[in-house]
Design a protein around this motif. Sequence first.
Motif, PDB file in Angstrom:
ATOM      1  N   LEU A 161       0.831  -1.212   0.000  1.00 17.06           N
ATOM      2  CA  LEU A 161       0.000   0.000   0.000  1.00 17.06           C
ATOM      3  C   LEU A 161       0.866   1.264   0.000  1.00 17.06           C
ATOM      4  N   GLN A 162       1.929   1.178   0.806  1.00 18.68           N
ATOM      5  CA  GLN A 162       2.862   2.303   0.921  1.00 18.68           C
ATOM      6  C   GLN A 162       3.511   2.585  -0.450  1.00 18.68           C
ATOM      7  N   LEU A 163       3.868   1.505  -1.156  1.00 17.52           N
ATOM      8  CA  LEU A 163       4.489   1.656  -2.479  1.00 17.52           C
ATOM      9  C   LEU A 163       3.549   2.381  -3.444  1.00 17.52           C
ATOM     10  N   ARG A 164       2.274   2.026  -3.364  1.00 19.98           N
ATOM     11  CA  ARG A 164       1.321   2.657  -4.274  1.00 19.98           C
ATOM     12  C   ARG A 164       1.221   4.160  -3.974  1.00 19.98           C
ATOM     13  N   HIS A 165       1.118   4.508  -2.708  1.00 19.17           N
ATOM     14  CA  HIS A 165       1.007   5.930  -2.334  1.00 19.17           C
ATOM     15  C   HIS A 165       2.247   6.701  -2.751  1.00 19.17           C
ATOM     16  N   GLU A 166       3.416   6.118  -2.501  1.00 19.77           N
ATOM     17  CA  GLU A 166       4.659   6.835  -2.822  1.00 19.77           C
ATOM     18  C   GLU A 166       4.831   6.986  -4.335  1.00 19.77           C
ATOM     19  N   PHE A 167       4.444   5.936  -5.082  1.00 17.31           N
ATOM     20  CA  PHE A 167       4.541   6.027  -6.540  1.00 17.31           C
ATOM     21  C   PHE A 167       3.721   7.213  -7.038  1.00 17.31           C
ATOM     22  N   GLU A 168       2.492   7.339  -6.519  1.00 17.41           N
ATOM     23  CA  GLU A 168       1.608   8.425  -6.963  1.00 17.41           C
ATOM     24  C   GLU A 168       2.166   9.780  -6.558  1.00 17.41           C
ATOM     25  N   ALA A 169       2.705   9.855  -5.350  1.00 13.70           N
ATOM     26  CA  ALA A 169       3.224  11.139  -4.858  1.00 13.70           C
ATOM     27  C   ALA A 169       4.436  11.578  -5.685  1.00 13.70           C
ATOM     28  N   ARG A 170       5.333  10.635  -5.990  1.00 11.04           N
ATOM     29  CA  ARG A 170       6.582  10.993  -6.681  1.00 11.04           C
ATOM     30  C   ARG A 170       6.369  11.421  -8.129  1.00 11.04           C
ATOM     31  N   THR A 171       5.363  10.869  -8.780  1.00  9.44           N
ATOM     32  CA  THR A 171       5.180  11.199 -10.195  1.00  9.44           C
ATOM     33  C   THR A 171       4.151  12.304 -10.353  1.00  9.44           C
ATOM     34  N   GLY A 172       3.928  13.050  -9.272  1.00  8.47           N
ATOM     35  CA  GLY A 172       3.034  14.197  -9.342  1.00  8.47           C
ATOM     36  C   GLY A 172       1.618  13.778  -9.699  1.00  8.47           C
TER      37      GLY A 172
END
Lengths: 191, 238
Positions: free
Chosen positions: A19-30
């Motif tokens: 779940l954390q990976l999904r959130h961070e992926f979205e945050a990093r790619t704007g």
Amino acid sequence: MSVRHALLALLSEGPKYGLQLRHEFEARTGEVWPLNVGQVYTTLQRLERDGLVASDGTAEGPQKGYHITDDGSHELLDWLQTPPAAAQPPRDELLIKVLVAVQVPGVDVDEVIQVHRRHLVEQMQRYTAVKAAADEGDVALALIVDAELFRIEAAVRWLDAAETRLRRGPRPQPADVPNDVPEPDRQEARS
Amino acid sequence: MTAMLELRDVAKVYGEGAAEVHALRGIELTVAVGELVAVMGPSGSGKSTLLTIAGSLEEPSSGDVLVGGASLGGMSRKEKARLRRQSIGYVFQDFNLLAGLTAAENVAMPLELDGTSARDAKAAALAALEDLGIAERADHFADDLSGGERQRVAIARAVVGSRRLLLADEPTGALDSVNSEAVMRLVKRICERGAAGVVVTHEAQLASWADRVVFLRDGRVVDQTSRPAAPESLLGSH
């Protein structure tokens, strides 16, 4: 954008949950490239199958923890340094329109060029407005917007050069227009 | 809309007879308070001439220029010089700073020339440098500053005091793209706070900072952009 390598990059910072990976992926790619939930978990399963990540095996689904393996780290470094595939030069619609405009009687080529130039500059204004409104510290967004701006600017510069060439030199005749865009030697282009 | 700058049917002709060159023809341009306009065109399109006429550094052959509602046509040379000192700031590609003076002295100079006391001019200069984020370089000589810093000092000099019309000729020409962006952010901010700006350039990236882009070809305005759409609609389409 490779989801596979983006996930490896996130895990290179340390172990994380699905779940954390999904959130961070979205945050990093704007949040420019939204993922569906399933994409993250199926990609993680494949990475685990290929030995590039390993799970801690204590939970399933969103709470399952992962870490990158040595093979995964090597795969990530390889990918970062591999040049993007040398794509076939695209059939450029703008180029075709300008070449055709030159041939059609009664068409003002300068005007055709200007219509496209204005359209492209308006697009650039919108992208620049995104950058102007964003926090100056938002480097990811600035990189994304810059990539678009430089791409569009290249088209504007081509139009400027086309206009100057058409004013200075003889207009190309129908026979001059190539059917295919000549390609550079692809082996050499990669080296 | 309050107009800060108006060009009404402005033409400029150099030379006579067979050697006559029409640098500008029938230029109509209005720049509102708070607006940043870019004039985009290739070399020889007349964009620098347009800027020097807008800034009263050169006379039009015909037509009129109004700055803050006042017509330049009816002004004496002395009145024009005062208008330039008090209302108009210029920024050039090569910065045009005086090498033997510090950043603060460069910025203070136009105020001192206009009769402000050295002390008040220095205080206004420091405030302008502070505002542009370069106060720590105030006592450095112009020659000791980087290109990006020099252009920020030049912008401070252009807007120091109460001047509200900023005219810039290729202001980022000598700078890399990140420094160029910093300069354009400042120019845009100055306009948003109630100045009006005209930037002439051949570069689309620089022009894209403007609220409106006017295209110049062979001395004529041939086209302009319409007001940009809301930025939110852009990135969602990826």
